[in-house]
Design a protein around this motif. Structure first.
Motif: not given
Length: 136
Positions: A34-42
């Motif tokens: 998320r910190e790089l603009g992604g959705q995270g979670g993996a």
């Protein structure tokens, strides 16, 4: 140089992709944090690199410490790999926080630096990424 082992992993889709080792032991999705603009979670490449470096580093520490008669079976290393912007490009940096129970911080620092000099991951990154190794 004599090759002793070769790991093989197929990556597809980049930071929002999938990886699988040729033996099937590793297989999972990757997601941009998320910190790089992604959705995270993996997991992400920096986590995987930190995990691999930490395991390799502790192996080197154990070998070095054994010669000095120091038990490092309970030692830990907190490897923090950061993804950084440097002008128009991106670079990695790393912090290795080493804890070796039962010895002084000074002795631990000495062993931590020796292990950093012989660890294959540390050697691979030497001069390529800013790295700090600190005994706690």
């Amino acid at each position: 140089m004599e090759k002793l082992y070769t790991a093989s992993v197929i990556a597809k889709g980049g930071r929002d992709g999938h990886i699988k080792s040729n033996d099937g032991i590793i297989e999972f999705d990757l997601r941009k944090p998320r910190e790089l603009g992604g959705q995270g979670g993996a997991t992400n490449p920096e986590q995987l690199f930190a995990a691999a470096w930490g395991a390799c580093y502790l192996g080197a520490l154990g070998s070095i410490a054994q010669h000095d008669g120091v038990d490092t079976s309970e030692a830990t290393v907190d490897v923090q790999v950061s993804f950084n912007k440097d002008g128009n490009s991106f670079v990695l940096s790393a912090d290795l926080d080493v804890h070796i129970p039962g010895i002084s911080t000074e002795e631990a620092q000495h062993l931590a630096e020796k292990a950093h000099r012989v660890c294959p991951y540390s050697k691979a990154t030497k001069g390529n990424i800013e790295t700090r190794v600190t005994a706690l």
